[in-house]
Design a protein around this motif. Structure first.
Motif, short mmCIF file in Angstrom:
data_model
loop_
_atom_site.label_atom_id
_atom_site.label_comp_id
_atom_site.label_asym_id
_atom_site.label_seq_id
_atom_site.Cartn_x
_atom_site.Cartn_y
_atom_site.Cartn_z
N ARG A 87 -3.15 10.25 5.99
CA ARG A 87 -3.79 10.19 7.57
C ARG A 87 -3.38 8.58 8.15
NH1 ARG A 87 -3.72 15.13 9.37
NH2 ARG A 87 -4.07 16.84 7.95
N ARG A 88 -2.98 7.57 7.57
CA ARG A 88 -3.92 6.55 7.37
C ARG A 88 -2.31 5.70 8.46
NH1 ARG A 88 -8.51 6.62 7.90
NH2 ARG A 88 -9.97 6.39 5.63
N PRO A 89 -1.48 5.34 9.40
CA PRO A 89 -0.05 5.72 9.62
C PRO A 89 -0.38 3.83 8.59
CG PRO A 89 -1.29 5.44 11.14
CD PRO A 89 -2.23 5.92 10.66
N ILE B 175 3.03 2.40 1.80
CA ILE B 175 4.18 2.59 1.12
C ILE B 175 5.11 2.97 0.62
CG2 ILE B 175 3.61 4.92 -0.26
CD1 ILE B 175 0.69 4.36 -0.59
N ALA B 176 6.16 2.77 2.52
CA ALA B 176 6.91 3.24 2.65
C ALA B 176 7.51 1.90 2.47
CB ALA B 176 7.32 3.79 3.80
N ALA B 177 7.68 0.90 2.71
CA ALA B 177 7.74 -1.07 2.68
C ALA B 177 8.58 -0.97 0.98
CB ALA B 177 7.36 -1.39 3.07
N GLY B 178 7.20 0.03 0.33
CA GLY B 178 6.96 -0.45 -1.04
C GLY B 178 8.10 0.61 -1.80
N LEU C 200 4.74 11.71 3.20
CA LEU C 200 3.27 12.05 2.17
C LEU C 200 2.47 11.24 1.97
CD1 LEU C 200 6.95 12.72 -0.65
CD2 LEU C 200 5.39 14.79 0.93
N THR C 201 2.57 10.12 2.70
CA THR C 201 1.63 9.94 2.66
C THR C 201 0.63 9.62 3.68
OG1 THR C 201 2.74 7.64 1.50
CG2 THR C 201 0.47 7.02 1.97
N LEU C 202 1.67 10.08 5.35
CA LEU C 202 0.81 10.36 6.52
C LEU C 202 -0.05 11.46 6.07
CD1 LEU C 202 0.23 8.85 8.94
CD2 LEU C 202 2.49 9.82 9.69
N ALA D 215 17.14 6.55 4.00
CA ALA D 215 17.43 7.02 5.04
C ALA D 215 15.70 7.62 4.82
CB ALA D 215 17.99 7.24 6.22
N LEU D 216 16.49 8.50 3.64
CA LEU D 216 15.21 9.49 2.93
C LEU D 216 14.23 8.49 2.57
CD1 LEU D 216 17.53 12.47 1.95
CD2 LEU D 216 16.24 11.85 3.98
N VAL D 217 14.38 7.82 1.57
CA VAL D 217 12.82 7.02 0.47
C VAL D 217 12.25 6.43 1.34
CG1 VAL D 217 12.98 5.14 -0.95
CG2 VAL D 217 15.03 6.97 -1.30
#
Length: 112
Positions: free
Chosen positions: A74-76, A82-85, A68-70, A59-61
């Motif tokens: 600022r691009r959802p 990136i979160a899926a990667g 961090l990316t958002l 859940a945390l990764v």
């Protein structure tokens, strides 16, 4: 309203990450739960030690990568990619690193 949508997306990514990590972990932990041949390798500590750690890590990764990316870009949609990667790399790392402990097979009487 936008913060509400991005918050819901982050929570969905965290839930998907936890479920994906547990489903990827379960086949390797099966030997410890059912005991293997004649129940010799049963170790239920994988259920109360490893399972919660795998679920929380899963859940945390993606949630951390998402936040961090958002915050930085600022691009959802890019944050979701990136979160899926990050989740895919985390599951790959889990499957290549974690192996449940298995006691050695006992073959007859020891020599004296």
């Amino acid at each position: 309203m936008r913060e509400h949508r991005t918050g819901c997306a982050g929570m969905l990514l965290a839930a998907a990450g936890a479920i994906t990590a547990v489903l990827a972990w379960a086949p390797k932990a099966r030997v410890s739960v059912d005991g293997g041949f004649a129940g010799m390798h049963r170790d239920l500590s994988v259920l109360y030690v490893d399972l919660p750690l795998i679920a929380v890590g899963g859940a945390l990764v993606p949630l951390t990568a998402w936040l961090l990316t958002l915050r930085a870009l600022r691009r959802p949609w890019l944050a979701a990619v990136i979160a899926a990667g990050a989740l895919a790399l985390g599951v790959w790392g889990l499957l290549s690193w974690w192996t449940p402990y298995q006691q050695p097979e006992f073959m007859g009487q020891p020599r004296r």
